[in-house]
Design an enzyme around this catalytic site. Structure first.
Site, PDB file in Angstrom:
ATOM      1  N   GLU A 138      40.157   7.813   3.191  1.00 36.39           N
ATOM      2  CA  GLU A 138      39.127   8.153   2.129  1.00 36.39           C
ATOM      3  C   GLU A 138      37.928   8.358   2.864  1.00 36.39           C
ATOM      4  O   GLU A 138      37.173   7.140   3.350  1.00 36.39           O
ATOM      5  CB  GLU A 138      39.225   6.918   0.961  1.00 36.39           C
ATOM      6  CG  GLU A 138      38.150   7.605  -0.305  1.00 36.39           C
ATOM      7  CD  GLU A 138      37.503   6.163  -0.897  1.00 36.39           C
ATOM      8  OE1 GLU A 138      37.080   6.254  -2.033  1.00 36.39           O
ATOM      9  OE2 GLU A 138      37.261   5.004  -0.167  1.00 36.39           O
ATOM     10  N   ASP A 174      41.010   3.045   2.724  1.00 39.87           N
ATOM     11  CA  ASP A 174      39.797   2.826   1.851  1.00 39.87           C
ATOM     12  C   ASP A 174      38.610   2.859   2.624  1.00 39.87           C
ATOM     13  O   ASP A 174      38.438   2.248   3.674  1.00 39.87           O
ATOM     14  CB  ASP A 174      39.627   1.594   1.026  1.00 39.87           C
ATOM     15  CG  ASP A 174      38.879   1.421  -0.068  1.00 39.87           C
ATOM     16  OD1 ASP A 174      37.926   0.515   0.011  1.00 39.87           O
ATOM     17  OD2 ASP A 174      38.700   2.508  -1.086  1.00 39.87           O
TER      18      ASP A 174
HETATM   19  O1  TEU Z   1      35.743   4.023  -3.191  1.00 40.89           O
HETATM   20  C1  TEU Z   1      34.531   4.540  -2.274  1.00 40.89           C
HETATM   21  C2  TEU Z   1      33.886   5.466  -3.197  1.00 40.89           C
HETATM   22  O2  TEU Z   1      33.695   6.549  -2.941  1.00 40.89           O
HETATM   23  C3  TEU Z   1      33.601   4.824  -4.432  1.00 40.89           C
HETATM   24  O3  TEU Z   1      33.180   3.630  -4.292  1.00 40.89           O
HETATM   25  C4  TEU Z   1      31.951   5.425  -4.550  1.00 40.89           C
HETATM   26  O4  TEU Z   1      31.319   5.088  -3.761  1.00 40.89           O
HETATM   27  C5  TEU Z   1      31.424   4.658  -5.835  1.00 40.89           C
HETATM   28  O5  TEU Z   1      32.147   5.015  -6.815  1.00 40.89           O
HETATM   29  C6  TEU Z   1      30.308   5.209  -6.243  1.00 40.89           C
HETATM   30  O6  TEU Z   1      30.183   5.901  -7.319  1.00 40.89           O
HETATM   31  C7  TEU Z   1      36.496   3.167  -2.505  1.00 40.89           C
HETATM   32  C8  TEU Z   1      37.556   2.729  -3.662  1.00 40.89           C
HETATM   33  O7  TEU Z   1      38.302   3.992  -4.208  1.00 40.89           O
HETATM   34  C9  TEU Z   1      36.825   2.301  -4.976  1.00 40.89           C
HETATM   35  O8  TEU Z   1      37.724   2.002  -5.956  1.00 40.89           O
HETATM   36  C10 TEU Z   1      36.365   0.932  -4.342  1.00 40.89           C
HETATM   37  O9  TEU Z   1      35.565   0.599  -5.467  1.00 40.89           O
HETATM   38  C11 TEU Z   1      35.575   1.092  -3.416  1.00 40.89           C
HETATM   39  O10 TEU Z   1      36.151   1.803  -2.055  1.00 40.89           O
HETATM   40  C12 TEU Z   1      35.370  -0.342  -2.363  1.00 40.89           C
HETATM   41  O11 TEU Z   1      36.640  -0.600  -2.087  1.00 40.89           O
END
Ligand code: TEU
Ligand code: CA
Length: 623
Positions: A323, A269
């Site tokens: 990610e 993440d």
């Molecule tokens: O997501 C990071 C991310 O890209 C999203 O949070 C994005 O920035 C946000 O939706 C803005 O539109 C990761 C996980 O996939 C997400 O589910 C988590 O909420 C986030 O990190 C924090 O852990």
């Protein structure tokens, strides 16, 4: 000489049925002898007079210059456990629920499962706020349930990667409970604390102007020590201080804990965000628009990823996918070049977020989307590897966003998108429910949303009068993450078979479950599910779709996406009409279609120079 070898290679390639292992089989087919024979074969090859052609001949086991790897040949299926299958009638998906559906996944043909966070969490952000990394979330079950799930996956010759959320923890994690107690607490430096700054209004304010991804400041004042802590995401998600080697050690041992249990790797993440900008100066107005680019390129990012690889990843036959919000294509090779020993691949967000500016929906054109794939093919070389995805738990539904979810176009457009994902260059990631063509939810009011991002936005944008409720909700219904998080639709029965009829699902089931559900799809030979299944089987026996070169035949065409995948003299043409209207498409450069391998309308037109493509028509030809 060279052509003889290629001939050998591809003669065998096109005759081999079955899965990834075929590369190994093919390798042992090509060089049936022991390794020593292989080496001497190579030696003979290289010993003869330096012939420029042979000189750059790739090491025998490379395929089109790529090192064969199981995670390059994999098709990954993402499960969002809260929404997949409830097994105990509390309206919340859980691990035994997933285990009960493994045959459905094996039948689909996917071979790696990515499980979104299953760890102990107070669920401020649905598990992406972890309280205990070695404990299973009580709503999801027990460690025994996890072990049973892992065993069930392995028995079906599939693999499991789990979600490593290590940029931040929950504020209920023991480390943070300790850290906030006092400035000299041994865990103080596990997080990022700073004194506040007195603003022009004489009031104490945050240390700098960093915004949170979930609205508001990225700093939270904490009374016990009268200092602020950093949280790029929610207030209940304090960021860890990776500059503290103890923190890195903790994370590496957590990774080993799960790998020693037999887990096959990690989806990591927001992993590029772990190295913070030195001195944490204010963001410039330009950086404020999208701080990800700054936050994802900290000075120690690569050093920490190389340390993680050295200490953990290199010691297991595992898969790592980062990610990587804030990482652009030119930066991507630094993280995935296999000579740099960091990660195997990353999620680059260029394509999936082509339709947004920040959190605002913006229309996009097909040439713009095609340009992204062309650039990826140009920049990412033989030592790099890419991912292919257009949906996940943070984005709206695939068919509603990149296809057309109207009754007449939903099925063909979903099949077209499956064709794109499973013939493009890189490891494909499918998101739960897209194999059924599940659509966005008809959200009408803020009360229907669960997602912290949606609710915080309403608080900060609508309640403050910045944006009208209608405007905010209109954009949210198209962009919200909750569109992807509605319960999986298993059957036309109550609550779509996700939970018992009497239970209240944690998030409402999409009312279209009566027509869109797995029971219908698995029994209908023409369903999106069975079409996807056939495409996965085709990909598994066609290395050209894995290791083949990619070429966009018509980058500027506004409605047709036509590209080839070529491995030696194995060549496939993929022709997709990403619009509602039919197109009489003349193939460029006097190309002819070839022999139809599969098509979602079944129209043949073999050896044709013009393809009469219906709306959302998608075809694969062998050239
Ligand atoms: O997501 C990071 C991310 O890209 C999203 O949070 C994005 O920035 C946000 O939706 C803005 O539109 C990761 C996980 O996939 C997400 O589910 C988590 O909420 C986030 O990190 C924090 O852990
Ligand atoms: Ca449950």
């Amino acid at each position: 000489m060279t052509s003889l070898r290629f001939l050998l290679v591809f003669a065998i390639l096109s005759s081999l049925p079955g899965r990834g292992l075929q590369i190994a089989d093919f390798r042992s087919q090509i060089f049936p002898g022991t390794n020593a024979d292989v080496q001497s074969e190579i030696a003979n090859l290289n010993s003869s007079a330096p012939d420029p052609v042979t000189q750059d001949i790739p090491a025998p086991h490379l395929i089109n210059g790529y090192e064969p790897k199981w995670w390059k040949e994999a098709v990954v299926y993402q499960i969002y456990p809260r929404s997949f299958q409830d097994s105990n009638g509390d309206g919340i998906g859980d691990l035994p629920g997933i285990t009960s559906r493994l045959d459905y996944l094996q039948k689909l043909g996917v071979n790696v499962i990515w499980l979104s966070p299953h760890f102990d969490s107070p669920n401020a952000d649905n598990g992406y706020d972890i309280r205990d990394y070695r404990k299973v979330m009580k709503e999801f079950g027990t460690m025994a349930d996890f072990d049973a799930l892992l065993a069930g996956i392995k028995q079906r010759h599939m693999r499991l990667i789990i979600d490593l959320v290590a940029n931040h923890t929950s504020d209920e994690h023991q480390w943070f409970v300790e850290s906030r107690k006092s400035k000299d607490n041994p865990y103080r430096d596990y997080y990022i604390w700073r004194p506040g700054k007195v603003g022009k209004d004489g009031k104490l304010g945050p240390p700098n102007n960093y915004p949170s991804y979930f609205f508001g400041s990225a700093w939270q004042y904490d009374e016990p020590t009268k200092e602020y802590y950093l949280h790029y995401f929610a207030v209940k998600q304090p960021d860890l201080n990776w500059d503290n080697p103890k923190v890195r050690g903790e994370i590496f041992s957590i990774m080993k804990f799960w790998l020693d249990k037999g887990v096959d790797g990690f989806r990591m993440d927001v992993i590029p965000l772990v190295s913070k900008p030195p001195g944490l100066p204010d963001l410039t107005p330009e950086q404020l628009h999208d701080p990800s680019n700054l936050w994802a390129n900290g000075p120690h990012r690569d050093e920490y990823l190389q340390e993680m690889n050295r200490e953990v990843l290199s010691k297991y036959d595992d898969m790592s996918v980062g990610e990587a919000i804030g990482i652009n294509l030119n930066e991507e090779t630094k993280l995935v070049d296999d000579r740099r020993h960091e990660l195997n691949m990353i999620f680059n967000f260029d394509a999936v977020r082509i339709n947004r500016d920040g959190k605002q929906f913006i229309p996009f054109t097909l040439p713009a989307l095609k340009a992204i794939y062309a650039e990826h093919a140009r920049v990412l070389g033989k030592h790099d590897w890419d991912t292919v995805f257009l949906a996940n738990h943070d984005n709206p539904r695939l068919v509603s966003t990149f296809g057309n979810d109207s009754p007449q176009s939903r099925v063909p457009s979903a099949k077209l998108l499956a064709t794109l994902l499973l013939t493009m260059r890189g490891t494909p990631f499918l998101y739960q429910g897209d194999e059924l063509g599940m659509t966005n939810y008809p959200f009408k009011a803020i009360g229907e949303y669960d997602d912290i991002e949606a609710r915080n936005g309403y608080r900060d944008e609508v309640k403050t009068g910045n944006v009208s409720e209608a405007e905010y909700l209109a954009n949210l219904s198209k962009m919200s993450r909750d569109n992807a998080r509605t319960p999986m639709q298993w059957s036309p029965t109550a609550n779509a078979g996700f939970t018992t009829a009497s239970a209240k699902p944690w998030l409402a089931v999409n009312p279209n479950y009566k027509t869109i559900n797995a029971e219908q799809a698995t029994t209908d030979p023409d369903s999106i599910y069975n079409y996807t299944r056939a495409l996965i089987t085709l990909r598994a026996k066609t290395p050209a779709f894995v290791y083949g070169d990619y070429q966009d035949l018509d980058p500027q065409h506004p409605r047709v996406f036509a590209y080839t995948r070529t491995l030696g003299d194995e060549k496939y043409l993929v022709a997709l009409n990403l619009s509602d209207e039919p197109v009489a498409y003349t193939l460029p450069e006097k190309l002819l279609s070839g022999k139809l391998v599969t098509g979602n309308f079944g129209k043949q037109e073999d050896g044709a120079s013009v393809l009469h493509l219906q709306g959302w028509d998608s075809r694969i030809y062998k050239q």
